[in-house]
Scaffold this active site. Structure first.
Site, PDB file in Angstrom:
ATOM      1  N   ASP A 128       0.772  -0.657  -0.253  1.00  0.00           N
ATOM      2  CA  ASP A 128      -0.215  -0.164   0.065  1.00  0.00           C
ATOM      3  C   ASP A 128       0.723   1.197   0.165  1.00  0.00           C
ATOM      4  O   ASP A 128       1.804   0.952   0.502  1.00  0.00           O
ATOM      5  CB  ASP A 128      -0.825   0.343   1.209  1.00  0.00           C
ATOM      6  CG  ASP A 128      -1.980  -0.781   1.166  1.00  0.00           C
ATOM      7  OD1 ASP A 128      -1.991  -1.193   0.211  1.00  0.00           O
ATOM      8  OD2 ASP A 128      -2.493  -1.668   2.662  1.00  0.00           O
ATOM      9  N   LYS A 129       0.545   2.913   0.197  1.00  0.00           N
ATOM     10  CA  LYS A 129       0.844   3.499  -0.459  1.00  0.00           C
ATOM     11  C   LYS A 129       1.254   4.276   1.273  1.00  0.00           C
ATOM     12  O   LYS A 129       2.690   4.614   0.900  1.00  0.00           O
ATOM     13  CB  LYS A 129      -0.109   5.215  -1.005  1.00  0.00           C
ATOM     14  CG  LYS A 129       1.071   6.040  -1.218  1.00  0.00           C
ATOM     15  CD  LYS A 129      -0.078   7.017  -1.377  1.00  0.00           C
ATOM     16  CE  LYS A 129      -1.443   7.955  -1.004  1.00  0.00           C
ATOM     17  NZ  LYS A 129      -1.358   8.017   0.682  1.00  0.00           N
TER      18      LYS A 129
END
Length: 273
Positions: A128-129
């Site tokens: 995920d970011k």
């Protein structure tokens, strides 16, 4: 990319390639835009290989239409077939509507241009970011296909601080579900089977440092599972009551190399409490 074998028993080239994990689709691409050589001479897939001959396959170049962006990369392992990069927190893995250019994939595209590698971006595992840490990247579609055939041999370990005191490790087996057009995931029987193992590394005041090992790799899996047992990641605003600055980090990856068959284990430095 080139690959070669020294033949130890007679076999038709087409059958030989299938036996060595090369798909019909890949064989067709090699026939159309790559090369098949036996002792340096062009041959077709119907050629009967003889003992002692050298079969060489030259894969066709891959067209990468992604925009190259110069973003610093921390490459911690690299060979002719793959690399492992330590992704920074806040950097998306792939382009999205909100982040069309500032992503790991764009950074890798820039790097590939610098090393004159004609290939698209093949991420083996994604983060995920707002999750930092180690990601495996296959340099070629064929390598990606081989390593993805058996994800069970990929060992992924994470560390993060969670809210509250976790007295002992355990395993969470709860299905994760996502409603259409929603970012937040939930525990729901309609969801996909998901499994997270966790162990306690340290406890201080009202928080615990945990190490997590994944059997499955669902989006937000660790965040959803830890919130489900009332120990959300500290700082997680989506699944807890934090301000959006959690410290989930993929600190170790282990895998069987798709070509050499060696076990590769890469570990970042120990995380201090």
């Amino acid at each position: 990319m080139k690959q070669y074998w020294i033949i130890d028993e007679p076999c038709v080239i087409g059958e030989f390639l299938l036996r060595h994990g090369i798909s019909q689709k890949a064989i067709k691409a090699i026939k159309m835009k790559g090369e098949i050589l036996v002792d340096g001479k062009h041959q077709t897939v119907r050629y009967l290989l003889q003992v002692g001959e050298t079969l060489t396959i030259i894969y066709p170049p891959e067209d990468n239409h992604m925009v190259p962006v110069e973003i610093p990369l921390k490459i911690v392992y690299e060979d002719d077939y793959l690399l492992v990069v330590d992704k920074t927190k806040g950097l998306p893995s792939i382009p999205t509507r909100q982040h069309p250019y500032y992503t790991l994939a764009n950074a890798l595209t820039f790097y590939y241009q610098q090393i004159h590698l004609n290939s698209t971006i093949h991420l083996v595992n994604r983060l995920d970011k707002d999750t930092s840490g180690l990601m495996i990247v296959a340099k070629y579609r064929y390598i990606h296909d081989k390593i993805m055939k058996d994800l069970q041999h990929i060992d992924r370990r994470y560390r993060a601080h969670v809210k509250g005191i976790v007295k002992a490790g355990g395993t969470i087996r709860l299905p994760i579900y996502k409603e259409e057009f929603q970012m937040k995931r939930m525990i729901d029987k309609r969801g996909k089977e998901s499994c997270t193992h966790y162990t306690v590394k340290a406890i201080k005041h009202d928080r615990t440092l945990l190490e997590m090992k994944l059997e499955t790799g669902r989006t937000h899996q660790i965040r959803v599972h830890m919130a489900a047992i009332n120990h959300p990641l500290i700082g997680d605003s989506l699944y807890g009551d934090g301000q959006g600055n959690f410290d989930l980090d993929s600190y170790m990856v282990g895998f069987v190399h798709p070509v050499t068959k060696q076990k590769i284990v890469i570990t970042k430095k120990q995380v201090c409490y």
